[in-house]
Design an enzyme around this catalytic site. Structure first.
Site: not given
Ligand code: PLP
Length: 381
Positions: A70, A152, A201-202, A326
């Site tokens: 981000s 994504n 990285g994740h 939601c």
């Protein structure tokens, strides 16, 4: 519990963790310090930068370490927008409304709060930006084009090389959010022709909380985090050495093992897509049927509350995800699903299944066995 949500995040690879551990307690120096503790940290930082540059086919000085995907997106958008307006009076930002929020909400804020002009690019039926769509939108006073490498939520892969050529023919720098793509697709910036590229990285078995922004030499950015001169003056703050070391090792492994990882997940993906469309009435694949991430299957089911389905799957022992958030009991389809043009009775029933290194045939079989009944049950509510 069976994990089918590798697009949300991945576990840290053991080899990556082992590479990181010495930098927490033994070699904990600040890379900006002059003494030997600092030198050791600096040399780990330099090695990591070179490793990342090798995978991206760029120079080490073009790699900026950040705190996450981000942040890389924010630096690319804000940095380009402010620099291009200041030096060249350029005000337009061209991007798509099915981008990750790190791009789309940043672009919206630049428009609403900072006086930039925002153009949403037209998407095709699979949620892709075509070079025709971009060619129609380009203008002389554009500061940046930003189009993600792979989506994504729906897995669709965009034609990045063509899009970069189209942007460059109007002298506009091109950014791609490759955070989701990097686990499976080639991130060679020479082949892609991009000026800016975000990684996190994740999403490829590295740690959370570390990212990279590739910045092609000569591309101007206004730093958005000011302070020390770290990261070539573009991103202040003492570098997170253990995480940066982990990022580099995870990216190296992703590149080295790309083919086998793809060969592992793709048959699962194809099996899931085939069986779901066949076994479940009123089901549709979202995103591109072929030109999609090899680990990514995503659907909409008519008259199903996607969030309820996720909860039912969780109770049954499966971790999946949906494309709707939601908001205080009033579910809204995500911008990504909405942008595909589905009516509300379809758009609310989205489901994403993403596979990874620990996926095995039994997981997929168990999932396919239980899903049709759960969809039917969710329809009864
Ligand atoms: C996960 C993701 C991000 C955000 O990355 P973080 O490291 O979690 O901040 C941005 N873009 C895409 C496409 C993603 O999948």
């Amino acid at each position: 519990m069976i994990y089918l949500d590798y697009a949300a995040t991945t576990p840290v690879d053991k080899r990556v963790l082992n590479a990181m551990i010495p930098y927490f307690r033994e070699s904990y120096g600040n890379p900006s310090s002059i003494h030997r503790y600092g030198q050791k940290a600096e040399s780990a930082l330099d090695d990591a930068r070179e490793k990342v540059a090798d995978v991206l086919h760029c120079r080490p000085e073009e790699i900026i370490f950040t705190s996450c995907g981000s942040e890389s997106d924010n630096l690319a958008l804000r940095g380009s927008a402010f620099e291009k307006r200041k030096n060249f009076g350029k005000k337009w930002i061209l991007t798509a409304n099915n981008e990750h929020h790190a791009v789309s909400k940043t672009a919206t804020q630049l428009e609403k709060e900072y006086g930039f002009l925002l153009k949403w690019l037209d998407l095709d039926e699979h949620g892709a930006v075509t070079s025709d769509s971009l060619a129609r939108a380009v203008c002389n006073d554009a500061a940046l084009v930003s189009v993600m490498y792979a989506n994504n939520e729906i897995g669709t892969i965009n034609p990045i090389t063509e899009l970069a050529v189209t942007a460059h023919s109007s002298n506009i720098p091109f950014h791609t959010d490759a955070v989701q793509a990097a686990a499976y697709l080639d991130v060679n910036v020479e082949l892609l022709g991009v000026d800016l590229m975000s990684l996190g990285g994740h999403k490829f078995y590295g740690p959370k909380g570390v990212g990279v922004l590739y910045v092609r030499k000569g591309v101007g950015l206004m730093p958005h985090l000011t302070g020390g001169g770290q990261e070539f003056g573009l991103r202040a703050g003492t570098q997170n050495i253990p995480y940066i070391v982990g990022f580099a090792e995870a990216l190296r492994l992703a590149a080295e093992e790309r083919e086998e990882r793809t060969a592992h997940v793709k048959p699962f993906r194809d099996h899931i897509i085939g069986r779901v469309l066949e076994d479940i009435p009123d089901s549709k694949l979202t995103g591109h049927p072929e030109n999609r991430l090899p680990n990514h299957a995503s659907f909409v089911f008519k008259n199903v509350d996607g969030n309820l389905l996720i909860q039912m799957l969780d109770s049954a022992g499966f971790a999946c995800s949906s494309g709707s958030a939601c908001k205080t009991g009033n579910p809204e389809p995500s911008e990504v699903i909405s942008s595909l043009g589905y009516s509300r009775d379809w758009a609310l029933g989205s489901l994403r299944i993403t596979l990874g290194v620990d996926s095995i045939p039994e997981h997929v079989d168990l999932f396919l066995k239980i899903l049709p009944g759960l969809v039917q049950k969710a329809r009864g509510f």
